[in-house]
Write an enzyme that holds these catalytic residues in place. Structure first.
Site, PDB file in Angstrom:
ATOM      1  N   SER A 161       0.850  -1.183   0.000  1.00  0.00           N
ATOM      2  CA  SER A 161       0.000   0.000   0.000  1.00  0.00           C
ATOM      3  C   SER A 161       0.889   1.238   0.000  1.00  0.00           C
ATOM      4  CB  SER A 161      -0.956  -0.023   1.201  1.00  0.00           C
ATOM      5  OG  SER A 161      -1.866   1.054   1.141  1.00  0.00           O
ATOM      6  N   THR A 162       0.794   2.089   1.011  1.00  0.00           N
ATOM      7  CA  THR A 162       1.548   3.335   1.035  1.00  0.00           C
ATOM      8  C   THR A 162       3.057   3.080   0.907  1.00  0.00           C
ATOM      9  OG1 THR A 162      -0.119   4.198   2.546  1.00  0.00           O
ATOM     10  CG2 THR A 162       1.893   5.489   2.288  1.00  0.00           C
ATOM     11  N   HIS A 187      -2.541  -1.041  -3.522  1.00  0.00           N
ATOM     12  CA  HIS A 187      -3.710  -0.182  -3.355  1.00  0.00           C
ATOM     13  C   HIS A 187      -3.574   1.043  -4.251  1.00  0.00           C
ATOM     14  CE1 HIS A 187      -4.246  -1.929   0.960  1.00  0.00           C
ATOM     15  NE2 HIS A 187      -4.673  -2.754   0.024  1.00  0.00           N
ATOM     16  N   MET A 280      -0.056   1.170   5.146  1.00  0.00           N
ATOM     17  CA  MET A 280      -0.803   1.366   6.378  1.00  0.00           C
ATOM     18  C   MET A 280      -1.988   0.406   6.421  1.00  0.00           C
ATOM     19  SD  MET A 280      -2.741   4.989   5.708  1.00  0.00           S
ATOM     20  CE  MET A 280      -3.765   5.287   4.263  1.00  0.00           C
ATOM     21  N   ASP A 283      -4.473  -4.868   5.751  1.00  0.00           N
ATOM     22  CA  ASP A 283      -4.801  -5.695   4.592  1.00  0.00           C
ATOM     23  C   ASP A 283      -3.629  -6.608   4.259  1.00  0.00           C
ATOM     24  OD1 ASP A 283      -6.262  -6.653   2.431  1.00  0.00           O
ATOM     25  OD2 ASP A 283      -5.519  -5.100   1.071  1.00  0.00           O
TER      26      ASP A 283
END
Length: 347
Positions: A161-162, A187, A280, A283
């Site tokens: 993600s991030t 993401h 973050m 998931d």
């Protein structure tokens, strides 16, 4: 209180972002300016904790400003990008230059559509403000690696993600051209994933593309989950194939890393490797645990090399991680693992 500086040439976007950000009890907009020069002066006088940055601005564009900022006064930056092909390309360049994350700017009803993303905006700013390390991607010198000779029965699954766009790039560009067939969930909204895949394809020895569904997964190929669709792996006879699923969000995301990892656990048994990278939230933790319990080798990025140590931390706490490794060491660990298990299988 987290102090936010909003930089956007649109007065409407500045107003809307200010209203939305100020609704969070721990966030406050300390300034809203319309160009890079005003931003520079503001930062010199009263440095914020995090800033949002538009790409298309007069006098100096956002990418140029970001590059100068990261050299002279590095700080957490969240880009505000348009949902267009050119916007996606520029956003990925910004992440390459050191931006932490991005928010997709709606094209129609700005106030209503940005309002729909209020919680996402708050979470992204909080996560960005906590970042203390800023490292624009370095040009990697990739040494030739002998062919692995891996089989069609091996799958590599990656979730992030991030900070994940650059982490995924770091892993894939260090792998040889015959690395196991790979599936990736990052993401990212629709419209950005195809551009992301194209950039990876240009920068690695692997064939990288956005998944369309029903592709056979072969060595040397990488499939990126398209924005707003879950990517899964299924067994078809003796082969593995991609499938796209339009079911509900999982852990607040579509595509979801948990959905991908769980499908790999179900379809591949022990013939897969799971890698969870910076991001973050949580998931991917449950899905990676399923892979681990099924006999898969699983890796998590370590805290020191993560932009945001959320997803790997939760996965480790859940008990689904075989090894924790620094980002730069993950490709070598994967190659050593495949050399150990890859002999004697159907090519």
């Amino acid at each position: 209180m987290i102090k936010v500086l909003v930089i956007d040439d649109s007065a409407l976007i500045r107003q809307v972002l200010t209203e939305l950000i100020n609704r969070a009890p721990d966030l406050t907009v300390v300034g809203a300016v319309g160009d890079a020069y005003a931003a520079r002066d503001f930062i010199r006088q009263s440095p914020p904790d995090v800033l949002t940055l538009d790409i298309e601005m007069p006098r100096m564009d956002g990418l140029t400003f970001l590059q100068k900022l990261m050299k002279g006064h590095p700080m957490p930056v969240v880009m505000v990008s348009t949902l267009t092909e050119s916007g996606a390309e520029a956003t990925l360049q910004a992440l390459d230059l050191g931006a932490v994350d991005f928010i997709a700017k709606p094209k129609l009803d700005v106030r209503r559509e940005l309002g729909d993303y209020q919680a996402v905006i708050h979470d992204k700013l909080r996560a960005a403000a906590a970042v203390t390390r800023f490292r624009a991607t370095q040009k990697r010198v990739i040494k030739p690696i002998e062919a692995l000779g891996v089989s069609t029965e091996h799958i590599l699954a990656i979730g992030a993600s991030t900070g994940g766009t650059e982490a995924i790039k770091a892993v894939l560009t260090a792998l040889p051209a015959d690395a196991p067939g790979t599936v990736v969930t990052q993401h990212m909204p629709s419209g950005f994933t195809r551009t992301f895949a194209e950039r990876l394809n240009r920068n690695s020895a692997l064939e990288v593309r956005e998944a369309q569904g029903h592709e056979r997964i072969l060595p040397g190929q990488v499939f990126i989950a398209p924005g707003n669709r879950h990517l899964t792996v299924v067994r078809s006879g003796s082969d593995f194939q991609t499938r796209l699923v339009d079911s509900e969000q999982v852990q607040g995301h579509r595509p979801s890393v948990d959905v991908l990892f769980q499908s790999v656990a179900d379809a591949c048994g022990a013939n897969a490797v799971g890698v969870i990278l910076t991001g973050m939230g949580k998931d991917g933790a449950a899905g990676l645990l399923s892979m681990y319990r099924g006999g898969c080798y699983t890796l998590a990025q370590d805290e020191a090399s993560c932009v945001v140590y959320g997803m790997p931390r939760v996965a480790l706490e859940a008990g689904g991680v075989t090894e924790v490794q620094a980002l730069d060491d993950i490709p070598d660990r994967l190659i050593k693992h495949w050399h150990k298990v890859g002999a004697g299988h159907r090519i």
